[in-house]
Scaffold this motif. Structure first.
Motif, PDB file in Angstrom:
ATOM      1  N   ASP A 229      28.601 -51.191 -45.037  1.00  0.00           N
ATOM      2  CA  ASP A 229      28.595 -52.100 -43.891  1.00  0.00           C
ATOM      3  C   ASP A 229      29.716 -51.765 -42.916  1.00  0.00           C
ATOM      4  N   THR A 230      29.830 -50.480 -42.586  1.00  0.00           N
ATOM      5  CA  THR A 230      30.864 -50.043 -41.658  1.00  0.00           C
ATOM      6  C   THR A 230      30.229 -49.488 -40.395  1.00  0.00           C
ATOM      7  N   THR A 231      31.005 -49.321 -39.370  1.00  0.00           N
ATOM      8  CA  THR A 231      30.499 -48.799 -38.099  1.00  0.00           C
ATOM      9  C   THR A 231      29.990 -47.377 -38.289  1.00  0.00           C
ATOM     10  N   PRO A 232      28.748 -47.097 -37.933  1.00  0.00           N
ATOM     11  CA  PRO A 232      28.240 -45.731 -38.101  1.00  0.00           C
ATOM     12  C   PRO A 232      28.931 -44.783 -37.136  1.00  0.00           C
ATOM     13  N   PRO A 233      29.091 -43.532 -37.533  1.00  0.00           N
ATOM     14  CA  PRO A 233      29.744 -42.579 -36.643  1.00  0.00           C
ATOM     15  C   PRO A 233      28.790 -42.060 -35.577  1.00  0.00           C
ATOM     16  N   HIS A 234      29.360 -41.494 -34.543  1.00  0.00           N
ATOM     17  CA  HIS A 234      28.588 -40.693 -33.603  1.00  0.00           C
ATOM     18  C   HIS A 234      28.555 -39.265 -34.144  1.00  0.00           C
ATOM     19  N   TRP A 235      27.364 -38.690 -34.216  1.00  0.00           N
ATOM     20  CA  TRP A 235      27.206 -37.309 -34.669  1.00  0.00           C
ATOM     21  C   TRP A 235      27.064 -36.411 -33.443  1.00  0.00           C
ATOM     22  N   VAL A 236      27.936 -35.427 -33.338  1.00  0.00           N
ATOM     23  CA  VAL A 236      27.927 -34.495 -32.209  1.00  0.00           C
ATOM     24  C   VAL A 236      27.718 -33.088 -32.764  1.00  0.00           C
ATOM     25  N   LEU A 237      26.630 -32.445 -32.369  1.00  0.00           N
ATOM     26  CA  LEU A 237      26.297 -31.111 -32.854  1.00  0.00           C
ATOM     27  C   LEU A 237      26.843 -30.067 -31.893  1.00  0.00           C
ATOM     28  N   THR A 238      27.585 -29.109 -32.419  1.00  0.00           N
ATOM     29  CA  THR A 238      28.146 -28.053 -31.591  1.00  0.00           C
ATOM     30  C   THR A 238      27.414 -26.745 -31.866  1.00  0.00           C
ATOM     31  N   ALA A 239      27.490 -25.840 -30.929  1.00  0.00           N
ATOM     32  CA  ALA A 239      26.744 -24.584 -31.054  1.00  0.00           C
ATOM     33  C   ALA A 239      27.471 -23.476 -30.311  1.00  0.00           C
ATOM     34  N   GLY A 240      27.447 -22.285 -30.901  1.00  0.00           N
ATOM     35  CA  GLY A 240      27.960 -21.113 -30.225  1.00  0.00           C
ATOM     36  C   GLY A 240      26.863 -20.451 -29.417  1.00  0.00           C
ATOM     37  N   PRO A 241      27.182 -19.351 -28.737  1.00  0.00           N
ATOM     38  CA  PRO A 241      26.164 -18.651 -27.950  1.00  0.00           C
ATOM     39  C   PRO A 241      24.973 -18.245 -28.817  1.00  0.00           C
ATOM     40  N   GLY A 242      23.783 -18.596 -28.389  1.00  0.00           N
ATOM     41  CA  GLY A 242      22.580 -18.261 -29.135  1.00  0.00           C
ATOM     42  C   GLY A 242      22.245 -19.229 -30.256  1.00  0.00           C
ATOM     43  N   GLU A 243      23.078 -20.245 -30.479  1.00  0.00           N
ATOM     44  CA  GLU A 243      22.846 -21.193 -31.567  1.00  0.00           C
ATOM     45  C   GLU A 243      22.316 -22.543 -31.074  1.00  0.00           C
ATOM     46  N   GLU A 244      22.120 -22.663 -29.783  1.00  0.00           N
ATOM     47  CA  GLU A 244      21.717 -23.942 -29.208  1.00  0.00           C
ATOM     48  C   GLU A 244      20.381 -24.424 -29.759  1.00  0.00           C
ATOM     49  N   ALA A 245      19.427 -23.509 -29.921  1.00  0.00           N
ATOM     50  CA  ALA A 245      18.104 -23.905 -30.406  1.00  0.00           C
ATOM     51  C   ALA A 245      18.181 -24.466 -31.817  1.00  0.00           C
ATOM     52  N   ALA A 246      19.019 -23.864 -32.663  1.00  0.00           N
ATOM     53  CA  ALA A 246      19.183 -24.365 -34.033  1.00  0.00           C
ATOM     54  C   ALA A 246      19.788 -25.760 -34.026  1.00  0.00           C
ATOM     55  N   ALA A 247      20.771 -25.983 -33.162  1.00  0.00           N
ATOM     56  CA  ALA A 247      21.377 -27.315 -33.067  1.00  0.00           C
ATOM     57  C   ALA A 247      20.349 -28.338 -32.603  1.00  0.00           C
ATOM     58  N   ASP A 248      19.485 -27.938 -31.673  1.00  0.00           N
ATOM     59  CA  ASP A 248      18.446 -28.863 -31.202  1.00  0.00           C
ATOM     60  C   ASP A 248      17.426 -29.169 -32.300  1.00  0.00           C
ATOM     61  N   ARG A 249      17.108 -28.162 -33.118  1.00  0.00           N
ATOM     62  CA  ARG A 249      16.179 -28.419 -34.233  1.00  0.00           C
ATOM     63  C   ARG A 249      16.801 -29.391 -35.227  1.00  0.00           C
ATOM     64  N   LEU A 250      18.087 -29.266 -35.479  1.00  0.00           N
ATOM     65  CA  LEU A 250      18.748 -30.205 -36.386  1.00  0.00           C
ATOM     66  C   LEU A 250      18.749 -31.607 -35.781  1.00  0.00           C
ATOM     67  N   ARG A 251      18.983 -31.704 -34.508  1.00  0.00           N
ATOM     68  CA  ARG A 251      18.964 -33.018 -33.849  1.00  0.00           C
ATOM     69  C   ARG A 251      17.586 -33.659 -33.990  1.00  0.00           C
ATOM     70  N   GLU A 252      16.526 -32.856 -33.859  1.00  0.00           N
ATOM     71  CA  GLU A 252      15.168 -33.381 -34.028  1.00  0.00           C
ATOM     72  C   GLU A 252      14.924 -33.848 -35.452  1.00  0.00           C
ATOM     73  N   ARG A 253      15.407 -33.086 -36.430  1.00  0.00           N
ATOM     74  CA  ARG A 253      15.259 -33.493 -37.842  1.00  0.00           C
ATOM     75  C   ARG A 253      15.951 -34.832 -38.080  1.00  0.00           C
ATOM     76  N   LEU A 254      17.136 -34.981 -37.523  1.00  0.00           N
ATOM     77  CA  LEU A 254      17.882 -36.217 -37.719  1.00  0.00           C
ATOM     78  C   LEU A 254      17.181 -37.383 -37.027  1.00  0.00           C
ATOM     79  N   ALA A 255      16.625 -37.127 -35.849  1.00  0.00           N
ATOM     80  CA  ALA A 255      15.906 -38.185 -35.146  1.00  0.00           C
ATOM     81  C   ALA A 255      14.719 -38.674 -35.975  1.00  0.00           C
ATOM     82  N   GLU A 256      14.043 -37.743 -36.651  1.00  0.00           N
ATOM     83  CA  GLU A 256      12.924 -38.114 -37.513  1.00  0.00           C
ATOM     84  C   GLU A 256      13.379 -39.010 -38.663  1.00  0.00           C
ATOM     85  N   ALA A 257      14.647 -38.844 -39.060  1.00  0.00           N
ATOM     86  CA  ALA A 257      15.196 -39.680 -40.136  1.00  0.00           C
ATOM     87  C   ALA A 257      15.849 -40.949 -39.596  1.00  0.00           C
TER      88      ALA A 257
END
Length: 365
Positions: A229-257
């Motif tokens: 029962d604590t304040t949920p954190p903000h999740w911020v996904l970081t990405a290096g050059p060429g890794e943006e698509a992978a970070a976006d796929r992870l964000r989509e997976r998390l949104a599904e959950a």
């Protein structure tokens, strides 16, 4: 050796080389801090590739940044580098990762004292060598680097200062607050909530968790925090050059959950990206360059490592304070690339516990 006071007002002129990957360079900052805090403080130049040069220019322990064109550069570029080293009139060369090319350049440049680890035939170009047996991985990489810096100071006849303490990248006052305010504006984050940065990429240099594993980890942490029962954190996904698509796929997976996550907006270069990491309350990643940037900033970190002896949590330990680091790896006997056997439930429990006991929000770095 006897130093020449005419070279730089009595200060020894040192050239330090760490010209490989980003994480390796960040783990050289404790050694650079050690050199710079000697008395008299030497003039410290670093030889680095173009990729890490922007960060080298941010390092408070560096006076001059020289660019290494690399092994594959043509003869003209190598001749220009040799000319630059000769013009630098350095008293000593410290190579943190020994290679024949750099040893040969130091010898050709006439640098009187040349110190490196006693490994491989490259050591023939150095007149001071330190036996470390790094392949045994008995110490953290940054400690091996510190030992070399201390050996260099001793060889120069300078008193070895007490070992420096984190943060090895002390930011100017107000930098963390400014980076947090920037993200509040860009992503509408609540400043009172914990901010957890997660870097799912590896740049191809390290074995890492899969996106599915990271999604499971975040879900398990979120479940524990919800149960508390604590304040949920903000999740911020970081990405290096060429890794943006992978970070976006992870964000989509998390949104599904049912878990909202943000991707860090693009930054203006690696130095801008690195300063942004100071805003994190916790940084989660594999054994990558961004993890070691967060460590140099003394931000709390949670790192995931393979079981290979050359890549253990001890050998590639982040250089933040001991109380600020968590490390996870597969059980002993797992395959070198077997990250599937990491106990994510146990890791999630420790990460959630860390988030539940975050200190009062800092207003200064």
């Amino acid at each position: 050796m006897t130093l020449s006071p005419a070279r730089d007002g009595g200060r020894p002129r040192l050239l330090v080389v760490r010209n490989d990957k980003l994480g390796d360079f960040m783990l050289a900052w404790p050694a650079l801090a050690c050199l710079k805090t000697a008395d008299p403080a030497p003039h410290v130049s670093v030889l680095v590739p173009g990729y890490t040069a922007p960060l080298a220019r941010q390092c408070p322990w560096v006076d001059e940044v020289l660019l290494d064109p690399g092994e594959d550069a043509g003869r003209e570029a190598q001749r220009e580098l040799l000319s630059t080293l000769r013009a630098g009139r350095f008293d000593a060369l410290l190579t943190l990762f020994s290679t024949p090319r750099i040893g040969w350049l130091g010898w050709r440049a006439g640098i009187p004292l040349r110190l490196a680890p006693a490994t491989k035939w490259a050591q023939l170009f150095y007149n001071r060598r330190v036996t470390q047996r790094r392949s045994r991985s008995e110490k953290p990489e940054y400690v091996y680097n510190l030992e070399l810096a201390e050996a260099l100071l001793d060889a120069l006849g300078l008193a070895v200062p007490p070992r420096p303490a984190p943060p090895f990248w002390p930011l100017p006052p107000g930098t963390r607050d400014a980076e947090r305010a920037r993200l509040v504006d860009e992503l509408a984050l609540e400043a009172s909530s914990p901010w957890v940065f997660l870097h799912p990429g590896s740049g191809g240099s390290a074995v890492n968790l899969t996106l599915a594993q990271y999604a499971d980890l975040v879900a398990a942490v979120a479940s524990r925090l919800d149960a508390a029962d604590t304040t949920p954190p903000h999740w911020v996904l970081t990405a290096g050059p060429g890794e943006e698509a992978a970070a976006d796929r992870l964000r989509e997976r998390l949104a599904e959950a049912g878990i909202a996550a943000h991707r860090l907006p693009a930054r203006h270069g690696i130095d801008d990206f690195a300063r942004c990491l100071s805003a994190a309350d916790l940084f989660i990643a594999g054994s990558t360059g961004p993890l070691h940037i967060a460590g140099a900033l003394d931000r709390p970190t949670a790192g995931f490592y393979p079981s290979r002896r050359s890549a253990t949590p001890l050998r590639w330990q982040t250089c933040n304070a001991e109380a600020h680091r968590l490390a996870f790896c597969p059980p002993e006997g797992a395959g070198e690339r077997d990250m599937a056997s990491i106990d994510l439930e146990a890791a999630a429990g420790r990460i959630a516990e860390r988030l539940l006991h975050l200190p009062t929000r800092e207003t200064t770095p």
